[in-house]
Design a protein around this motif. Structure first.
Motif, mmCIF file in Angstrom:
data_model
loop_
_atom_site.group_PDB
_atom_site.id
_atom_site.type_symbol
_atom_site.label_atom_id
_atom_site.label_comp_id
_atom_site.label_asym_id
_atom_site.label_seq_id
_atom_site.Cartn_x
_atom_site.Cartn_y
_atom_site.Cartn_z
ATOM 1 N N HIS A 132 46.898 19.589 3.364
ATOM 2 C CA HIS A 132 45.447 19.470 3.217
ATOM 3 C C HIS A 132 45.003 20.431 2.110
ATOM 4 O O HIS A 132 44.827 21.621 2.353
ATOM 5 C CB HIS A 132 44.783 19.844 4.543
ATOM 6 C CG HIS A 132 43.328 19.525 4.637
ATOM 7 N ND1 HIS A 132 42.456 19.631 3.572
ATOM 8 C CD2 HIS A 132 42.562 19.102 5.690
ATOM 9 C CE1 HIS A 132 41.250 19.307 3.948
ATOM 10 N NE2 HIS A 132 41.287 18.971 5.224
ATOM 11 N N VAL B 215 47.959 27.219 8.463
ATOM 12 C CA VAL B 215 47.414 26.263 7.506
ATOM 13 C C VAL B 215 48.230 24.974 7.557
ATOM 14 O O VAL B 215 49.426 24.982 7.838
ATOM 15 C CB VAL B 215 47.432 26.858 6.077
ATOM 16 C CG1 VAL B 215 48.862 27.076 5.583
ATOM 17 C CG2 VAL B 215 46.649 25.995 5.097
ATOM 18 N N GLU C 88 41.769 22.639 2.785
ATOM 19 C CA GLU C 88 42.031 23.649 3.807
ATOM 20 C C GLU C 88 42.953 24.740 3.273
ATOM 21 O O GLU C 88 42.739 25.931 3.535
ATOM 22 C CB GLU C 88 42.665 22.995 5.037
ATOM 23 C CG GLU C 88 43.030 23.998 6.142
ATOM 24 C CD GLU C 88 43.769 23.361 7.301
ATOM 25 O OE1 GLU C 88 44.766 23.938 7.758
ATOM 26 O OE2 GLU C 88 43.333 22.274 7.744
ATOM 27 N N ASP D 192 41.002 27.119 1.219
ATOM 28 C CA ASP D 192 40.113 27.937 2.056
ATOM 29 C C ASP D 192 40.888 29.049 2.768
ATOM 30 O O ASP D 192 40.408 30.185 2.864
ATOM 31 C CB ASP D 192 39.406 27.051 3.087
ATOM 32 C CG ASP D 192 38.349 26.137 2.478
ATOM 33 O OD1 ASP D 192 37.949 26.385 1.323
ATOM 34 O OD2 ASP D 192 37.943 25.174 3.146
#
Length: 498
Positions: free
Chosen positions: A431, A427, A434, A437
């Protein structure tokens, strides 16, 4: 302050000397009337202890108390523990100042601006000279001296001036920055000259080694700097009278020891107890970090808060346990970091918690090795998401402590470990979308896929453990002479020898 005279003394009989900022002991002051020295756990100690025992070894480092503070005598043991004294002013200027308010932020991509203070530099210079003198006095004829980390980057050249007969290795445990960042340092040439006193300079990753070689080309244009990729060695610097090799040696953990601990019945019972305490049906996410601005704890909490706000997780089904080990709390950046994190934890729990169930359990404390293994065993998702890290051994510890093949590892692509643990869920912690997620994907990961990933991760960590790291470095330092003794768990090395 007393310092040993340069050159050999009657005690100069150690074949192998480790020089590090700290001794592998700490003073346990639980009982203030009877403080006791205890062994500090850690991969570095586990890796080097067998070599120290078999080679009349000595370890030089700060004992953790400033000059004038009373403490019990160091214990007798196979490895000679040699304390290097620091005054209160030196601790403030050399350690908190130059080491951790100048070098640390500069080497971590200047996440916070480094401070350049002339008085700190003078303290760093003086303390490094003292460490070099102590190492010179400990080392026997032709001994091997292995200097560790960013606090002691001047020691190799200083030691070579005192003891040209010894073989010197240096290993940097943190990232080495690109030249454009390093060149901001007013004392850049002195640091490079200090490192070039070593016979072998080791970095965590090839990128760090390449950064250093580029830097030497820019600062020392008269030197012959060549790329010579051969296993761990990536380049050579040819000085007037000798050669300095530069390479990458990713550090690791005592995988076998952690696995044995994780399998022990007390740890297994504690793991079950943690799950009962947090809620058998809740998914447990875990973060274990020093309280440091490079570790990305702020970003992690914001991403988790985003999951809760979007309804992708709730306090009823998911809990985040964040261990934040106290660190450098007299430095302003660290105090402010703690205040920010604790405010955000309160904000999340206030907004999304309910009586008896809070989404974040935050502990600002030190956790012992057994408790840590139990937490690793209880976690469904391990979050290792630094903004920048030389390696990050927590990721490898978690993998080693999961012989059940359970749990998912979410790993920042800016941790050195990401270049090895490619089967983790990687990851970009900068972000936020992101990040959310990937967190959600880890929480919902298919069990079969998770076990497959963990099996691959464990194979890598077990094959390339901390013993592999130590022996590969020392084999290169000794030019493949085969003189490095094997220790428990060591893997015989041939391919890594230059």
């Amino acid at each position: 302050m007393d310092t040993p005279r340069p050159g050999r003394t009657a005690a100069s009989d150690a074949d192998f000397v480790v020089v590090a900022n700290r001794l592998p002991l700490h003073l346990d002051t639980t009982d203030l009337d009877a403080p006791r020295w205890r062994r500090s756990p850690g991969g570095l100690v586990s890796a080097l202890e067998p070599i120290l025992r078999t080679r009349r070894g000595a370890w030089a480092g700060w004992a953790g108390t400033v000059t004038g503070g009373a403490h019990p005598a160091l214990p007798d043991q196979d490895t000679r523990m040699h304390p290097v004294p620091l005054t209160e002013d030196e601790y403030r200027d050399y350690y908190e100042g130059f080491s951790n308010a100048t070098l640390w932020p500069l080497f971590h991509d200047a996440v916070v601006p480094p401070d350049f203070d002339q008085s700190w530099w003078h303290s760093y210079l003086g303390v490094n000279q003292r460490f070099a003198q102590h190492a010179a006095a400990l080392a026997g004829p032709g001994a091997t001296v292995w200097v560790q980390d960013y606090q002691l980057m001047l020691v190799p050249a200083m030691l070579r001036a005192l003891r040209p007969d010894v073989r010197i290795g240096f290993f940097l445990h943190i990232p080495f920055p690109p030249p454009e960042l390093f060149l901001q340092l007013p004392w850049r040439s002195q640091i490079v000259d200090g490192l070039l006193g070593a016979d072998l300079i080791g970095f965590q990753l090839p990128g760090g080694a390449e950064n250093f070689l580029q830097l030497v080309r820019r600062l020392r244009r008269g030197e012959d700097v060549s790329r010579a990729p051969h296993a761990s060695v990536l380049g050579r610097v040819l000085l007037r009278d000798r050669e300095v090799r530069v390479g990458a040696f990713p550090i690791s953990v005592d995988a076998a020891g952690l696995e044995d601990l994780a399998r022990s019945e007390p740890v297994r019972e504690r793991t079950r107890q943690i799950r009962r305490q947090l809620g058998e049906r809740r998914r447990i996410m875990l973060g274990v970090d020093r309280l440091d601005y490079t570790k990305g704890i702020d970003q992690r909490l914001r991403a988790f808060e985003g999951l809760l706000a979007a309804g992708r997780a709730t306090a009823q089904d998911t809990v985040l346990v964040q261990i934040a080990t106290p660190s450098r709390e007299r430095i302003g950046h660290y105090r402010r970091q703690r205040a920010r994190i604790e405010a955000r934890v309160g904000q999340i729990n206030g907004a999304f918690g309910q009586v008896g169930q809070v989404p974040v359990h935050y502990l600002h404390t030190t956790v012992d090795r057994s408790e840590l293994a139990a937490l690793y065993g209880a976690a469904d998702v391990m979050l290792v998401t630094p903004l920048r890290d030389g390696m990050n051994l927590v990721a490898k510890e978690f993998v080693a402590a999961r012989p059940d093949l359970g749990g998912s590892l979410v790993l920042s692509e800016f941790a050195g470990a990401a270049q090895e643990l490619t089967r983790a869920l990687l990851v970009n912690p900068h972000h936020p979308v992101e990040f959310q997620d990937v967190m959600a994907a880890a929480l919902g990961q298919d069990e079969t896929e998770g076990r497959r990933r963990m099996r691959d991760l464990r194979h890598h960590v077990r094959e390339r453990d901390v013993h592999h790291w130590a022996h590969s470095f020392l084999a290169v330092l000794h030019g493949g002479s085969g003189s490095v003794p094997s220790g428990p768990g060591a893997t015989p090395q041939t391919a890594d020898v230059a």
